[in-house]
Design an enzyme around this catalytic site. Structure first.
Site, mmCIF file in Angstrom:
data_model
loop_
_atom_site.group_PDB
_atom_site.id
_atom_site.type_symbol
_atom_site.label_atom_id
_atom_site.label_comp_id
_atom_site.label_asym_id
_atom_site.label_seq_id
_atom_site.Cartn_x
_atom_site.Cartn_y
_atom_site.Cartn_z
ATOM 1 N N LYS A 1 -10.052 2.338 -4.713
ATOM 2 C CA LYS A 1 -9.408 3.174 -5.854
ATOM 3 C C LYS A 1 -10.297 3.981 -6.416
ATOM 4 C CE LYS A 1 -5.829 -0.258 -6.952
ATOM 5 N NZ LYS A 1 -5.970 -0.826 -5.579
ATOM 6 N N ASP B 1 -6.349 4.490 -2.058
ATOM 7 C CA ASP B 1 -5.220 3.955 -2.730
ATOM 8 C C ASP B 1 -4.817 5.118 -3.698
ATOM 9 O OD1 ASP B 1 -5.312 1.622 -1.353
ATOM 10 O OD2 ASP B 1 -6.236 0.171 -3.135
ATOM 11 N N GLN C 1 3.550 7.529 -3.096
ATOM 12 C CA GLN C 1 4.522 6.304 -3.673
ATOM 13 C C GLN C 1 5.884 6.636 -3.954
ATOM 14 O OE1 GLN C 1 2.151 6.868 -7.266
ATOM 15 N NE2 GLN C 1 1.094 4.771 -7.143
ATOM 16 N N ARG D 1 -0.573 6.140 3.912
ATOM 17 C CA ARG D 1 0.147 5.059 3.672
ATOM 18 C C ARG D 1 1.450 5.142 2.639
ATOM 19 N NH1 ARG D 1 -2.879 1.240 0.074
ATOM 20 N NH2 ARG D 1 -3.932 0.700 2.098
ATOM 21 N N GLY E 1 5.427 1.980 -5.101
ATOM 22 C CA GLY E 1 4.639 2.238 -6.162
ATOM 23 C C GLY E 1 4.587 1.041 -7.117
ATOM 24 N N THR F 1 5.150 -2.339 3.007
ATOM 25 C CA THR F 1 6.270 -2.925 2.225
ATOM 26 C C THR F 1 6.355 -4.349 2.837
ATOM 27 O OG1 THR F 1 8.668 -2.956 1.536
ATOM 28 C CG2 THR F 1 8.055 -2.108 3.805
ATOM 29 N N HIS F 2 7.065 -5.408 1.794
ATOM 30 C CA HIS F 2 7.413 -6.572 2.180
ATOM 31 C C HIS F 2 8.846 -6.871 2.367
ATOM 32 C CE1 HIS F 2 3.717 -6.644 0.095
ATOM 33 N NE2 HIS F 2 3.244 -7.466 0.882
#
Ligand code: FDA
Length: 309
Positions: A100, A134, A163, A184, A188, A226-227
């Site tokens: 980050k 990130d 995002q 990636r 978001g 993503t999940h």
């Protein structure tokens, strides 16, 4: 309605430094994040990565911490990343790192942040380990993309996150795809107003899939973070229909989240990379995970009180 109020509440909490102080100083609360954080030390993170690698997954290490306000703290965070990269290399782990920029002194200015990052990207170059940058709140998007572009122009192997909730992201992805940048894609995780970001789940999901498709078409090895089983199915279907191999992208998930799905994807022959955070500064990270799924509060409390989850 209740879910979106809880989401807003946890995102509000994630920004409260005084609350972080209380959480970090209270033994009971200090046990809360264990489900989502590999531990407080690099040794614990390495043990978690080894376990993931044995199960067939790759990892990306995140040294927890954000928004430092001075150069000394930024350099200290950068040094922790250099140590992590060297350890990944010396142990031969299948892992990279995620960083980050607010932790690397972004608020001190773009040039100074690049100075702070230089030892980290040099360690990445030495070891051949990719450095993921990130994406944080929308006030940092332009500066983050500028820093990624400048580091890439200097020959470093780094890539950003986009995002899908941001209205600007399709244009960013078009440019990044044209340049073949390894991106990636995620939905978001920050609180953003309607002028800046979609608020509607369907719009965020559709944008997510179309950005992944564009990056897949460009052969840019996207990370599909993503999940959400619907997102996963739609991206996998697109790849199959366009004869894009399972080695041309990777699914990415967070440590401790949907481990069942991680296993299923590996069994089907997909690549899976798990985001492994570690360190003592877990508070904002943990609050964002609660915001994504307020039911996690119950889940975490149950594990603290020893019930089976
Ligand atoms: P979504 O929120 O749509 O939920 C779908 C399902 O996923 C839920 O029903 C639940 O089953 C499961 N799920 C989702 N989140 C969960 C959680 N916290 N706990 C348990 N189950 C959960 N964001 C950002 O702004 N900048 C970044 O750099 C990154 N980086 C990043 C890396 C990786 C590897 C991942 C997976 C995610 C990020 N994110 C991020 C976070 C991302 O933006 C987003 O907030 C979360 O992934 C939640 O969105 P999903 O699409 O995963 O699920």
């Amino acid at each position: 309605m209740l879910a979106s109020a809880l989401r807003a509440f946890f995102l509000w909490l994630s920004d409260r430094r005084w609350m972080a102080g209380i959480a970090l100083g209270t033994p009971f609360l200090r046990r809360m994040p264990l489900r989502f954080v590999a531990g407080t030390t690099l040794d614990e993170a390495v043990a978690a990565v080894r376990k993931l690698n044995t199960a067939g997954a790759s990892a990306t290490l995140d040294v927890l911490g954000e928004s430092v306000d001075g150069r000394v703290a930024a350099d200290r965070a950068a040094a922790a990343y250099v140590t992590a990269i060297e350890r990944i290399a010396s142990e031969g782990l299948d892992a990279n790192v995620s960083i980050k920029l607010t932790q690397m002194g972004l608020e001190l200015g773009v040039d100074e942040c690049i100075d702070v990052l230089n030892p980290v990207v040099a360690a990445g170059d030495r070891t051949g380990i990719f450095v993921r940058i990130d994406m944080e709140g929308s006030a940092t998007t332009d500066r983050t993309l500028e820093i990624v572009a400048r580091l890439r122009a200097a020959g470093h192997d780094v890539g950003p996150v986009v995002q899908s909730y941001l209205h600007r992201s399709p244009a960013d992805v078009e440019r990044l795809a044209n340049d073949g940048v390894r991106v990636r894609v995620c939905k978001g995780a920050y609180a953003e107003p309607p002028e800046i970001a979609h608020q509607d789940r369907v719009a965020i999901g559709d944008a997510f899939v179309s950005m992944c498709e564009e990056l897949l078409r460009a052969g840019a090895y996207p990370g599909v973070a993503t999940h959400d089983p619907d997102m996963i199915e739609r991206v996998a279907l697109f790849a199959r229909e366009h004869a894009i191999g399972a080695d041309a992208f990777e699914f990415q998930m967070l440590y401790g989240v949907r481990r069942d799905l991680q296993r299923q994807l590996l069994e089907k022959g997909y690549r899976v990379r798990v985001y492994v955070p570690y360190g003592t500064e877990w508070y904002p990270y943990f609050m964002r995970r609660l915001a994504e799924r307020p039911a996690n509060v119950l889940f975490v409390l149950r594990s603290i009180f020893g019930e089976r989850s």
